[in-house]
Motif scaffolding. Structure first.
Motif, PDB file in Angstrom:
ATOM      1  N   ILE A   1       0.832  -1.200   0.000  1.00 13.80           N
ATOM      2  CA  ILE A   1       0.000   0.000   0.000  1.00 13.80           C
ATOM      3  C   ILE A   1       0.869   1.254   0.000  1.00 13.80           C
ATOM      4  CG2 ILE A   1      -1.606   1.352   1.402  1.00 13.80           C
ATOM      5  CD1 ILE A   1      -2.905  -1.264   2.239  1.00 13.80           C
ATOM      6  N   ALA A   2       1.974   1.195   0.734  1.00 13.77           N
ATOM      7  CA  ALA A   2       2.856   2.367   0.829  1.00 13.77           C
ATOM      8  C   ALA A   2       3.484   2.718  -0.511  1.00 13.77           C
ATOM      9  CB  ALA A   2       3.935   2.125   1.883  1.00 13.77           C
TER      10      ALA A   2
ATOM     11  N   ASN B   1      -7.925  18.229  -2.181  1.00  7.41           N
ATOM     12  CA  ASN B   1      -8.121  18.511  -0.749  1.00  7.41           C
ATOM     13  C   ASN B   1      -8.237  17.224   0.085  1.00  7.41           C
ATOM     14  OD1 ASN B   1      -8.201  21.350  -1.201  1.00  7.41           O
ATOM     15  ND2 ASN B   1     -10.348  21.186  -1.824  1.00  7.41           N
ATOM     16  N   GLN B   2      -7.460  16.223  -0.267  1.00  9.81           N
ATOM     17  CA  GLN B   2      -7.499  14.960   0.462  1.00  9.81           C
ATOM     18  C   GLN B   2      -6.163  14.651   1.144  1.00  9.81           C
ATOM     19  OE1 GLN B   2     -10.199  11.883  -0.508  1.00  9.81           O
ATOM     20  NE2 GLN B   2     -10.010  12.333  -2.683  1.00  9.81           N
ATOM     21  N   LYS B   3      -5.326  15.650   1.272  1.00  7.26           N
ATOM     22  CA  LYS B   3      -4.006  15.402   1.851  1.00  7.26           C
ATOM     23  C   LYS B   3      -4.099  14.915   3.295  1.00  7.26           C
ATOM     24  CE  LYS B   3       0.571  17.408   2.438  1.00  7.26           C
ATOM     25  NZ  LYS B   3       1.447  18.599   2.243  1.00  7.26           N
ATOM     26  N   LEU B   4      -5.031  15.492   4.086  1.00  8.15           N
ATOM     27  CA  LEU B   4      -5.175  15.082   5.479  1.00  8.15           C
ATOM     28  C   LEU B   4      -5.617  13.620   5.568  1.00  8.15           C
ATOM     29  CD1 LEU B   4      -5.182  15.691   8.488  1.00  8.15           C
ATOM     30  CD2 LEU B   4      -7.531  16.552   8.243  1.00  8.15           C
ATOM     31  N   LYS B   5      -6.592  13.237   4.739  1.00  5.35           N
ATOM     32  CA  LYS B   5      -7.034  11.838   4.734  1.00  5.35           C
ATOM     33  C   LYS B   5      -5.890  10.914   4.351  1.00  5.35           C
ATOM     34  CE  LYS B   5     -11.814  12.892   3.425  1.00  5.35           C
ATOM     35  NZ  LYS B   5     -12.854  12.716   2.387  1.00  5.35           N
TER      36      LYS B   5
ATOM     37  N   LEU C   1      -0.438   6.956   8.080  1.00  3.91           N
ATOM     38  CA  LEU C   1      -0.091   6.763   9.488  1.00  3.91           C
ATOM     39  C   LEU C   1      -0.627   5.418   9.990  1.00  3.91           C
ATOM     40  CD1 LEU C   1       1.020   7.775  12.198  1.00  3.91           C
ATOM     41  CD2 LEU C   1      -1.176   8.932  12.563  1.00  3.91           C
ATOM     42  N   LEU C   2      -1.880   5.109   9.654  1.00  7.27           N
ATOM     43  CA  LEU C   2      -2.471   3.837  10.068  1.00  7.27           C
ATOM     44  C   LEU C   2      -1.726   2.659   9.446  1.00  7.27           C
ATOM     45  CD1 LEU C   2      -6.273   4.732   9.818  1.00  7.27           C
ATOM     46  CD2 LEU C   2      -4.949   4.384  11.905  1.00  7.27           C
ATOM     47  N   CYS C   3      -1.366   2.780   8.185  1.00  4.65           N
ATOM     48  CA  CYS C   3      -0.617   1.710   7.519  1.00  4.65           C
ATOM     49  C   CYS C   3       0.757   1.526   8.159  1.00  4.65           C
ATOM     50  CB  CYS C   3      -0.459   2.020   6.029  1.00  4.65           C
ATOM     51  SG  CYS C   3      -1.983   1.868   5.072  1.00  4.65           S
TER      52      CYS C   3
ATOM     53  N   TYR D   1      -6.628  -3.508  13.935  1.00  2.00           N
ATOM     54  CA  TYR D   1      -7.481  -2.321  14.007  1.00  2.00           C
ATOM     55  C   TYR D   1      -6.978  -1.214  13.087  1.00  2.00           C
ATOM     56  CZ  TYR D   1     -10.036  -4.315  17.919  1.00  2.00           C
ATOM     57  OH  TYR D   1     -10.823  -5.122  18.702  1.00  2.00           O
ATOM     58  N   CYS D   2      -5.671  -1.038  13.010  1.00  2.00           N
ATOM     59  CA  CYS D   2      -5.138  -0.002  12.115  1.00  2.00           C
ATOM     60  C   CYS D   2      -5.368  -0.367  10.657  1.00  2.00           C
ATOM     61  CB  CYS D   2      -3.647   0.206  12.382  1.00  2.00           C
ATOM     62  SG  CYS D   2      -3.295   1.076  13.923  1.00  2.00           S
TER      63      CYS D   2
END
Length: 204
Positions: free
Chosen positions: A55-56, A93-97, A103-105, A143-144
């Motif tokens: 994913i990364a 405008n999806q940089k925060l998401k 971070l979760l990955c 969970y992450c």
């Protein structure tokens, strides 16, 4: 049964073996199960680590194939370089998401790596500390991964239609509720352990 046939630690005043509480039985079962499933745990941790690594390097939405300016979809006043994430640096405008998603990955990947190291070093899973560390790492990883899945849906299907929105919300609530229940369960086990220690010290 004669008194001398029991271990000294298992004999109480009336000569009977002390009963195991539900939490003690669960811990014994958990340790035995983990010891028997060491290979399966290694496989699961390896799969999760591989998935989050992929994913990364292959993020949702793909990457820019060449250097792109704002006229071709890049954020205003920026130059999107080839190989960087479209969702992270595009004009969406999806940089925060995307940052929360990565971070979760990263947390899931790190937790899976910790599980692999614990198993590789050959720590006995009958050890209570090792068992707890393994359980915590597994829960964090799972969970992450679930959280990253929710964020990815929100990114690639923005804006969500009504059906997809409800499915995503219910899915997120399910995992949030399971986290709360798990925390309450672990808190109950911890309080039970403290109570046993208190009773033992009071009797001593």
């Amino acid at each position: 049964m004669e008194r001398g046939s029991l271990p000294s630690s298992a004999v109480i005043e009336n000569g009977e073996q002390p009963r195991e509480g539900p939490f003690t039985k669960y811990e014994n079962y958990q340790r035995d199960w983990m010891e028997q499933k060491r290979g399966s745990l290694m496989l699961v941790a390896t799969v999760i680590a591989t998935m989050t690594f992929q994913i990364a390097i292959n993020p949702p939405g793909g990457v820019w194939q060449q250097d792109t300016n704002s006229q071709n979809g890049c954020a205003s006043g920026k130059l999107c370089k080839a190989g960087t994430s479209v969702l992270a640096f595009g004009d969406t405008n999806q940089k925060l998401k995307y940052e929360i998603f990565m971070l979760l990955c990263t947390i899931s990947f790190s937790a899976s790596q910790a599980i692999i190291l614990l198993l590789i070093f050959g720590f006995t899973l009958s050890n209570r500390l090792v068992m707890w560390l393994l359980i915590i790492a597994m829960c964090i990883s799972v969970y992450c991964t679930a959280g990253a899945y929710v964020i990815s849906i929100m990114m690639v299907m923005d804006p969500l239609d009504k059906t997809a929105y409800h499915i995503t919300v219910y899915y997120a609530l399910y995992w949030a509720a399971s986290v709360v229940l798990l925390c309450l369960f672990l808190l109950g086990r911890f309080l039970s352990w403290l109570l046993k220690k208190f009773i033992a010290s009071a009797r001593g």
